[in-house]
Write a protein that holds these residues in place. Sequence first.
Motif, PDB file in Angstrom:
ATOM      1  N   HIS A 256       2.499   9.353  -5.858  1.00 23.52           N
ATOM      2  CA  HIS A 256       3.126  10.645  -5.563  1.00 23.52           C
ATOM      3  C   HIS A 256       4.131  11.010  -6.650  1.00 23.52           C
ATOM      4  CE1 HIS A 256       5.559  13.640  -3.351  1.00 23.52           C
ATOM      5  NE2 HIS A 256       4.445  13.865  -2.676  1.00 23.52           N
TER       6      HIS A 256
ATOM      7  N   THR B  63       0.832  -1.212   0.000  1.00 23.66           N
ATOM      8  CA  THR B  63       0.000   0.000   0.000  1.00 23.66           C
ATOM      9  C   THR B  63       0.864   1.259   0.000  1.00 23.66           C
ATOM     10  OG1 THR B  63      -1.774  -1.148   1.187  1.00 23.66           O
ATOM     11  CG2 THR B  63      -1.794   1.256   1.250  1.00 23.66           C
ATOM     12  N   MET B  64       1.891   1.277   0.851  1.00 26.48           N
ATOM     13  CA  MET B  64       2.780   2.429   0.910  1.00 26.48           C
ATOM     14  C   MET B  64       3.583   2.576  -0.388  1.00 26.48           C
ATOM     15  SD  MET B  64       2.384   4.022   3.813  1.00 26.48           S
ATOM     16  CE  MET B  64       0.630   3.670   3.586  1.00 26.48           C
TER      17      MET B  64
ATOM     18  N   ASP C 226       7.533  13.955   4.280  1.00 21.52           N
ATOM     19  CA  ASP C 226       6.525  13.243   5.058  1.00 21.52           C
ATOM     20  C   ASP C 226       6.691  13.497   6.551  1.00 21.52           C
ATOM     21  OD1 ASP C 226       5.303  12.215   2.851  1.00 21.52           O
ATOM     22  OD2 ASP C 226       5.983  10.150   3.129  1.00 21.52           O
TER      23      ASP C 226
ATOM     24  N   ARG D 294       2.473   1.735  -3.413  1.00 21.56           N
ATOM     25  CA  ARG D 294       1.561   2.354  -4.390  1.00 21.56           C
ATOM     26  C   ARG D 294       1.418   3.846  -4.111  1.00 21.56           C
ATOM     27  NH1 ARG D 294      -1.323  -2.490  -3.536  1.00 21.56           N
ATOM     28  NH2 ARG D 294      -2.728  -1.460  -2.063  1.00 21.56           N
ATOM     29  N   ARG D 295       1.375   4.217  -2.836  1.00 22.13           N
ATOM     30  CA  ARG D 295       1.275   5.642  -2.488  1.00 22.13           C
ATOM     31  C   ARG D 295       2.452   6.415  -3.045  1.00 22.13           C
ATOM     32  NH1 ARG D 295       3.914   8.546   1.523  1.00 22.13           N
ATOM     33  NH2 ARG D 295       2.927  10.571   1.940  1.00 22.13           N
ATOM     34  N   ASN D 296       3.657   5.864  -2.913  1.00 26.83           N
ATOM     35  CA  ASN D 296       4.846   6.566  -3.400  1.00 26.83           C
ATOM     36  C   ASN D 296       4.890   6.622  -4.922  1.00 26.83           C
ATOM     37  OD1 ASN D 296       6.950   7.353  -1.143  1.00 26.83           O
ATOM     38  ND2 ASN D 296       5.946   5.489  -0.462  1.00 26.83           N
TER      39      ASN D 296
END
Length: 264
Positions: A21, A13-14, A93, A16-18
Amino acid sequence: MTNIATTAADSATMFRRNLLHMLRYPGLTVFVIGIPVLLLLLFVYVFGGTLGAGLPGGGNGASQQYLAYVVPGILLIGVAGIANGASIGIAQDMTEGIVARFRSMAISRAAVLNGHVLGNTVQGLLCLAIVLGVGLLMGFRPAAGPLAWLVLAAFLALVCYSISWVAVAMGMSSKTVEAASNWPMIFTLLPFLGSGFVPTASMPGWLQWFADAQPFTPFIETARALLAGRAPSAGDGWWSLIWCTGFIALGYAWARRLYERKSV
């Protein structure tokens, strides 16, 4: 789910977030790609004739000969640029408060760090592919076969991954984003102080010792051998693996310690 499965799912999940971004804010990616491309053009078209003539067997076609020599060094400059992006990303972040929010959620603590490192590794491979493509357009003709290309891709991914861990730790230790952008500059300098642009044998004795001992010289020589279609020397190959393992261990332990301390 088990702890390992939970960490893997949260890391995905993290990750995919990056990636999202990176797509939505492409400025840093363009900067990371642009610097090594500009350096490649500069060193080949401005300095290539002179520097190429100084290589063993240099003569006619010195610029093209230097192009083949300098591409591996430029690729590792690209890796150093990824370190800068990794440090800036985690620092943003940390300073903008999103990490504090992640801490309050049921998310594996390792997943936040894993997401940044994996995202920057993918960004690094994209950067290196574009830089290599520019080199091909300039006339670079590597002799690598299919297996050598696969080994080269895996090797560069490992280097990006290991350097990203140290860069993430550097970013977490910085109080501002501006400070985070300064820490990884050492990775940008090391290819210049190694075999990236000239053979280390041409350097003064004291500098040659440092150039041969620092991590980027075996990284560059391993990439250079694979692009030339030959096996890397045992020394370069083993030292590259040792340095990568050390960077991963150091970066993970440092980043995890900072994350735990700031979670208290």
